[in-house]
Design a protein around this motif. Sequence first.
Motif, short mmCIF file in Angstrom:
data_model
loop_
_atom_site.label_atom_id
_atom_site.label_comp_id
_atom_site.label_asym_id
_atom_site.label_seq_id
_atom_site.Cartn_x
_atom_site.Cartn_y
_atom_site.Cartn_z
N THR A 127 -43.70 -34.45 136.94
CA THR A 127 -42.47 -34.71 137.70
C THR A 127 -42.55 -36.08 138.35
N ARG A 171 -45.80 -34.41 140.97
CA ARG A 171 -46.55 -33.25 140.47
C ARG A 171 -46.96 -33.51 139.02
N ALA A 224 -35.20 -36.17 140.42
CA ALA A 224 -36.44 -36.02 139.66
C ALA A 224 -36.17 -36.08 138.16
N GLU A 276 -33.67 -33.47 136.22
CA GLU A 276 -33.44 -32.43 137.23
C GLU A 276 -32.07 -31.79 137.02
N TYR A 299 -38.52 -35.61 134.31
CA TYR A 299 -39.73 -34.96 133.80
C TYR A 299 -40.29 -35.75 132.63
#
Length: 386
Positions: free
Chosen positions: A237, A227, A142, A131, A144
């Motif tokens: 995510t 997500r 967050a 993030e 990824y």
Amino acid sequence: MAVKNKRIRQWMWAPMLAAGLVAVAGLAIAQEYRDGHPDTYVVQKGDTLWDIAGRFLKRPWLWPEIWQANPQVKNPHLIYPGDVLSLAYINRGPMTGAPIPGVPLAQVEPFLKDMRIFDRIDNLPYVVGLEEDRMRSIRGQAVYIRGLGASAQAGQRFAILRPVQTYTMGRRRACCALVGRDKLDYAGRRNDPPYDRTWTEIMLAEGGRMEKLGIEMRKVNAGVITRGEVGGIEAATLLLDDPSYEVRVGDKVVPVESIPYDLTFYPHPPKQQFPYQKAQVLAVADRDDIGGPRDVVALSVGARDGIDNGTVFSIWRVGTNAVDRVQIPERDRDLVGADGKVRLPDEFAGHVMVFRTFDKVSYGLVMDSIRPTRIGHELKHPDATY
């Protein structure tokens, strides 16, 4: 009558203090006790079954065999502080506090929860970004993940792992086992300065052939998918919710284990006798190359070798090939051939019990010792005498 009752009391000795022989009618096991044992013992907070047995018995690791011959105790792992252990019976006192465990869980729990062995890691999903393009991410931020694909669904939990060490096996053609290690960086690449020996690998395979035992991975964090890969986005995510360690790009991602470990351990010997130098101490956790009681060690055998949780080994320092200075008083050791050397006996160091097993590697806890445990020490039957 008094003599008969005395024999019965000897046969009915408390199960978690077992001496190591299966009790049958008419069999007295008093000769297995240490001298000066009391008639009763009150379980204290902080005790473990192994510790209690070790105070009074010569072979404490075999307590489950006598327990099986004493049906009045339903579960030896449910012994509580305040219980009175007697030669003839167990008096269930008030159950205060938690039941005592077979091993000190505080020492092994980090390895039960946080350490794993993988055959390969290049096929695992990984952290591809953080993030706000941070250098590190912590709880509440967050990250990824690339490689989850359509399997990433909102609400799923994943653990973040980081490579630590590669274990391999090999053997010198001429003589003996080699000891070394490939330490890994965060992305799983070799990062092994020659002066750093915190963890080690051991090479044992025949004929000089190298075999990878596995890659050690440490859990650094965990989180929940918020997500998936949608709308052309090529990374899922994951929201971090574990306070343990910072996460960085390159860390690997695996599903969280629902039941990662079993806290019940029943000590038993290995199922087979291993060829010499097959079963050895690979590494000592958080030490350079030496450990002692309550230290965790990595072992060079695993499930494929018949090792399971509770397997007990004795640990032995391998005897050296000493130059016979009486016969060869002046020559340099390196110039002396095999006929001028004498193989000295192995030396007993202690006992280790396996508490987590992978295919080719297992983790064990040093339960007792009379000398330090070192990398390369040999593992034998717990009752081995040489």
